[in-house]
Enzyme design. Structure first.
Site, PDB file in Angstrom:
ATOM      1  N   ASP A  22       0.774  -1.255   0.000  1.00 59.83           N
ATOM      2  CA  ASP A  22       0.000   0.000   0.000  1.00 59.83           C
ATOM      3  C   ASP A  22       0.802   1.300   0.000  1.00 59.83           C
ATOM      4  O   ASP A  22       1.756   1.439   0.768  1.00 59.83           O
ATOM      5  CB  ASP A  22      -0.855   0.105   1.271  1.00 59.83           C
ATOM      6  CG  ASP A  22      -1.596  -1.138   1.634  1.00 59.83           C
ATOM      7  OD1 ASP A  22      -1.513  -2.125   0.909  1.00 59.83           O
ATOM      8  OD2 ASP A  22      -2.258  -1.108   2.680  1.00 59.83           O
ATOM      9  N   GLU A 204     -10.443  -2.305   4.430  1.00 54.25           N
ATOM     10  CA  GLU A 204      -9.088  -1.808   4.650  1.00 54.25           C
ATOM     11  C   GLU A 204      -8.971  -0.413   4.026  1.00 54.25           C
ATOM     12  O   GLU A 204      -9.741  -0.056   3.135  1.00 54.25           O
ATOM     13  CB  GLU A 204      -8.048  -2.744   4.017  1.00 54.25           C
ATOM     14  CG  GLU A 204      -8.076  -4.150   4.606  1.00 54.25           C
ATOM     15  CD  GLU A 204      -7.009  -5.088   4.071  1.00 54.25           C
ATOM     16  OE1 GLU A 204      -6.389  -5.790   4.875  1.00 54.25           O
ATOM     17  OE2 GLU A 204      -6.794  -5.138   2.837  1.00 54.25           O
TER      18      GLU A 204
HETATM   19  C1  FRU Z   1      -3.929  -3.521   2.823  1.00 51.58           C
HETATM   20  C2  FRU Z   1      -3.269  -3.943   4.116  1.00 51.58           C
HETATM   21  C3  FRU Z   1      -3.603  -2.968   5.221  1.00 51.58           C
HETATM   22  C4  FRU Z   1      -2.464  -3.133   6.165  1.00 51.58           C
HETATM   23  C5  FRU Z   1      -1.296  -3.378   5.237  1.00 51.58           C
HETATM   24  C6  FRU Z   1      -0.256  -4.299   5.782  1.00 51.58           C
HETATM   25  O1  FRU Z   1      -3.310  -3.989   1.698  1.00 51.58           O
HETATM   26  O2  FRU Z   1      -3.668  -5.262   4.444  1.00 51.58           O
HETATM   27  O3  FRU Z   1      -4.873  -3.191   5.792  1.00 51.58           O
HETATM   28  O4  FRU Z   1      -2.265  -2.005   6.974  1.00 51.58           O
HETATM   29  O5  FRU Z   1      -1.842  -3.926   4.050  1.00 51.58           O
HETATM   30  O6  FRU Z   1       0.889  -4.316   4.980  1.00 51.58           O
END
Ligand code: FRU
Length: 505
Positions: A22, A204
């Site tokens: 992300d 998310e």
């Molecule tokens: C989304 C996610 C978020 C988390 C991150 C962990 O892709 O699962 O919810 O903070 O990636 O790397």
């Protein structure tokens, strides 16, 4: 020389080495756009117990300079996704009397401050333009009541209430919190737990922001963005995202500083609006504090899908971003819709290669365009005729092609990557992805961005977007125009070569 490996994107950001997911902490500050991101600096796999915030900066949103990782995991746990703000008024007290600085708000994963509450929110500040960060000694600043999934804080300053607002993904809902100083947070409201039919995976990376309708400063709406994790068939009754696996949706409504109220009730999957109909656009969030006219919204997403994220066939790095895109909210006959287009700044790496006008295409007289490129932009407008399907075959060779087409019977734009190159690393990868797209005045417009391992298609006004990774052989550079079942007129075509942001400075 770096960035020359097989499949290495030439104008999409990827870290020089290792794993990225992300985008995080997107903020503009003192002449620089910051791009932080989920980074695992050990190898090309995600290590969720040791996630860092990687870091890159840009002055034009096109060329990026990778900097050392910014925020490190420690006793407090891994550094998961979150956001960054400019604390203009020094509400946090972290900065000088009249100074400002950056505050990052992120999730610690694996935190042990309280038993059975491994995901908590923490903050850190930077007084040197994001280069070094100090974690607040009062961390964590926010704990969950019950659930494990409590993460991805996106924070912005809400002018009307003079409060910081945090949108947080909490299992099957978004919770909003308020704070005067980024340190003390109060629960304001929750949205989404009763939005029937939308709970196929956990939520998310939420993002809530105001945006003007058709650019009219007197007509403002609020948009809530949500990424939805891959449920991987865990609940067979849950409906799918358009392309399967993880995906993104949005809601349009109003926000009064505490409560988000959607304009339309959400009773079923049919009431959902999708951001992208491809497989590979996830966890996108908008830049905070962007300069320029009020209401200008730009964002970037991670081009991958949790269904197969760790299997992509790249070598010493894994993960790249989309191009930065500008978001607008537009009125259509069917209602308000978000539209996306690549940011206009990409024009600085564009070199015109070929133009065509008024070309009649018909079945079996496919025209090969005598020009090929691995990094290209194609802008085309077709006038519908008798053809049942038409479009392009890109990244083509004798035995590989990615089809970007329009199905005129079902009124769908599509990308078919079934035969796009390397597809056998995951059973769900070889697929065709479709987006609904009605012609406008009998015409269909496509803007296609192609890079070494990506394709992004913006159909019509930008409501029908399909973002996919592809892994063709570097020698598959051909381009073909095709029509099936009749004829179609290519009204105009502009093909541009896209320069390398790493090599063509
Ligand atoms: C989304 C996610 C978020 C988390 C991150 C962990 O892709 O699962 O919810 O903070 O990636 O790397």
């Amino acid at each position: 020389m770096e960035y020359i490996e097989k499949f290495r994107p030439q104008y999409h950001y990827s870290p020089a080495r290792n794993w990225m997911n992300d985008p995080n902490g997107l903020v503009y500050y003192e002449g620089e756009y910051h791009l932080f991101y989920q980074y695992s600096p050990f190898d090309n796999l995600p290590h969720f117990d040791k996630m860092h915030w990687g870091h890159a900066v840009s002055t034009d949103l096109v060329h990026w300079e990778e900097l050392p990782p910014a925020i490190f995991p420690g006793e407090d746990g891994a550094i998961f996704s979150g956001s960054a703000v400019v604390d203009h008024r020094n509400t946090s007290g972290f900065f000088d009397e009249n100074g400002s600085g950056l505050v990052a708000i992120y999730t610690n994963n694996g935190n042990t401050t309280l038993p059975n509450k491994p995901q908590v929110q923490s903050i850190a500040y930077s007084r040197d333009k994001g280069r070094t960060w100090t974690k607040y000694e009062g961390n964590p600043v926010l704990f969950p009541d019950a659930t494990l999934d409590f993460r991805d804080p996106k924070v912005f300053w809400h002018e009307e209430t003079s409060m910081w607002i945090m949108s947080l993904a909490v299992q099957d809902r978004v919770e909003f919190y308020q704070s005067p100083n980024l340190k003390a947070w109060t629960f304001a409201s929750a949205f989404g737990a009763d939005a029937i039919g939308t709970h196929r995976g956990i939520y998310e990376c939420p993002d809530l922001f105001p945006i003007h309708v058709d650019g009219d400063v007197n007509n403002r709406k609020w948009v809530l963005i949500l990424s939805v994790g891959d449920c991987n068939g865990v609940n067979p009754y849950d409906p799918e995202t358009p392309a399967g696996g993880s995906g993104m949706m949005y809601f349009i409504g109003n926000f009064d500083g505490k409560v988000f109220t959607p304009d339309d009730p959400i009773h079923s999957m049919d009431d959902l609006k999708w951001i992208d109909y491809g497989s590979d656009f996830y966890a996108a969030v908008t830049w905070n504090n962007t300069p320029g006219e009020d209401g200008r919204k730009r964002w970037i997403g991670w081009m991958n899908n949790w269904r197969y994220a760790g299997a992509l066939p790249t070598d010493n790095w894994r993960g790249n971003n989309s191009v930065p895109r500008e978001l607008k909210l537009k009125q259509f006959a069917e209602g308000l819709r978000l539209v996306q287009q690549p940011i206009e700044e990409l024009g600085i790496i564009r070199t015109p290669l070929k133009t065509l006008e008024d070309v009649m295409l018909a079945t079996d007289v496919n025209s090969l365009v005598d020009i090929g490129a691995n990094s290209a932009e194609i802008i085309a407008e077709f006038e519908i005729g008798t053809a049942t399907e038409f479009g392009f075959k890109v990244r083509k060779s004798a035995n590989e092609e990615t089809v970007v087409g329009y199905d005129n019977v079902r009124k769908k734009l599509f990308v078919d990557r079934t035969n796009s190159g390397k597809v056998d690393f995951h059973p769900d990868f070889a697929a065709k992805h479709e987006a609904p797209l009605a012609p406008t005045n009998k015409r269909v417009r496509m803007l296609i961005l192609i890079d070494s391992c990506t394709i992004e298609v913006f159909g019509g006004a930008g409501t029908a977007v399909i973002s996919d990774t592809i892994f063709p052989d570097p020698e598959s550079k051909g381009l073909e125009l095709y029509a099936i079942g009749g004829s179609v007129t290519l009204v105009s075509l502009q093909m541009n070569e896209m320069g390398s942001i790493w090599h063509d400075r």
